[in-house]
Write a protein that holds these residues in place. Structure first.
Motif, PDB file in Angstrom:
ATOM      1  N   GLN A   1      -0.526   3.042   6.007  1.00 54.79           N
ATOM      2  CA  GLN A   1      -1.467   4.530   6.853  1.00 54.79           C
ATOM      3  C   GLN A   1      -0.953   3.822   8.192  1.00 54.79           C
ATOM      4  O   GLN A   1      -0.496   4.724   8.817  1.00 54.79           O
ATOM      5  CB  GLN A   1      -2.001   5.051   6.139  1.00 54.79           C
ATOM      6  CG  GLN A   1      -2.879   5.408   4.390  1.00 54.79           C
ATOM      7  CD  GLN A   1      -4.541   5.253   4.804  1.00 54.79           C
ATOM      8  OE1 GLN A   1      -5.396   4.906   5.047  1.00 54.79           O
ATOM      9  NE2 GLN A   1      -4.035   6.190   2.794  1.00 54.79           N
TER      10      GLN A   1
ATOM     11  N   ASP B   1      -4.677   0.566   1.129  1.00 55.55           N
ATOM     12  CA  ASP B   1      -3.954   1.360   2.025  1.00 55.55           C
ATOM     13  C   ASP B   1      -3.384   1.687   2.938  1.00 55.55           C
ATOM     14  O   ASP B   1      -2.971   2.454   4.168  1.00 55.55           O
ATOM     15  CB  ASP B   1      -3.727   2.790   0.973  1.00 55.55           C
ATOM     16  CG  ASP B   1      -3.441   2.817  -0.631  1.00 55.55           C
ATOM     17  OD1 ASP B   1      -2.142   1.949  -0.854  1.00 55.55           O
ATOM     18  OD2 ASP B   1      -3.856   3.296  -1.404  1.00 55.55           O
TER      19      ASP B   1
ATOM     20  N   GLN C   1      -3.072  -4.634  -3.406  1.00 49.72           N
ATOM     21  CA  GLN C   1      -3.320  -3.706  -2.587  1.00 49.72           C
ATOM     22  C   GLN C   1      -4.323  -3.336  -1.117  1.00 49.72           C
ATOM     23  O   GLN C   1      -5.667  -3.491  -0.939  1.00 49.72           O
ATOM     24  CB  GLN C   1      -3.453  -2.922  -3.723  1.00 49.72           C
ATOM     25  CG  GLN C   1      -3.123  -0.725  -3.448  1.00 49.72           C
ATOM     26  CD  GLN C   1      -3.193   0.103  -3.931  1.00 49.72           C
ATOM     27  OE1 GLN C   1      -2.998  -0.650  -5.323  1.00 49.72           O
ATOM     28  NE2 GLN C   1      -2.616   1.593  -3.781  1.00 49.72           N
TER      29      GLN C   1
ATOM     30  N   GLY D   1       0.779  -1.372   0.176  1.00 49.74           N
ATOM     31  CA  GLY D   1      -0.145  -0.366   0.168  1.00 49.74           C
ATOM     32  C   GLY D   1       0.430   0.808   0.529  1.00 49.74           C
ATOM     33  O   GLY D   1       1.595   1.767   0.418  1.00 49.74           O
TER      34      GLY D   1
ATOM     35  N   SER E   1       0.533   5.361   1.228  1.00 50.84           N
ATOM     36  CA  SER E   1       0.957   6.029   1.743  1.00 50.84           C
ATOM     37  C   SER E   1       2.027   8.040   1.897  1.00 50.84           C
ATOM     38  O   SER E   1       2.948   7.600   1.619  1.00 50.84           O
ATOM     39  CB  SER E   1       1.093   6.031   3.593  1.00 50.84           C
ATOM     40  OG  SER E   1       0.244   7.133   4.889  1.00 50.84           O
TER      41      SER E   1
END
Length: 170
Positions: A61, A57, A55, A8, A10
């Motif tokens: 994060q 995210d 994926q 992911g 960020s």
């Protein structure tokens, strides 16, 4: 054995990052300095041509919040390397936040004081930026030395950590 990689993206105070994990833990963390698709291809190559990727995210994060915001969440690492690399990376992880050590310090710490160049090579091959804090390792003369994403970013990370530590002590 085929491994699933979840990756992911960020934003961090120092630019975009990509974070990847296996079921065992974080296996890759890089600052993005080029095309995202190319980065994903390189990630898959490091973990095997046929590595399935998905994926996420939110996972990236969370890692970003742990590193840059002090979010208290344990992160497991899935580190792959030679025995020598693993010893070096383990020693690098002992350098406290806001502090630096030299390549020679790391070489001595693993019991190989004459292996400074090999230590520098192992540090340069670190796949998990920030969580294996290779940016904290500097030359004996106090200069920052090289960094995959440039000397300027390395110095910014060192300064940010020192400032964060000083602010926390106030």
């Amino acid at each position: 054995m085929m491994r699933q990689i979840v990756y992911g993206f960020s934003d961090s105070p120092f630019g975009h990052i990509i974070v990847a994990r296996t079921w065992e833990g974080i296996c890759d963390l890089q600052f993005l300095d080029y095309n995202r698709l190319e980065t994903i291809h390189q990630l898959a190559k490091r973990w095997g041509v046929y590595t399935p990727t998905t994926q996420n995210d939110t996972m990236a994060q969370t890692v970003e919040r742990v590193i840059f915001e002090g979010y208290d969440h344990p992160l497991k690492l899935d580190i792959k390397g030679t025995d020598f690399q693993l010893r070096v990376w383990n020693e690098v992880q002992k350098v406290p936040f806001g502090h630096t050590a030299t390549y020679l310090d790391i070489a001595k710490g693993i019991g190989e004081p004459k292996a400074v160049r090999a230590v520098a090579t192992a540090i340069a091959q670190n796949p998990i930026a920030m969580l294996i804090p290779c940016h904290r390792i500097i030359h004996s003369d106090g200069t920052t030395g090289e960094y995959h994403w440039g000397k300027e970013l390395k110095q910014q990370l060192i300064d940010w950590e020192k400032d964060s530590l000083l602010n926390a002590q106030k």
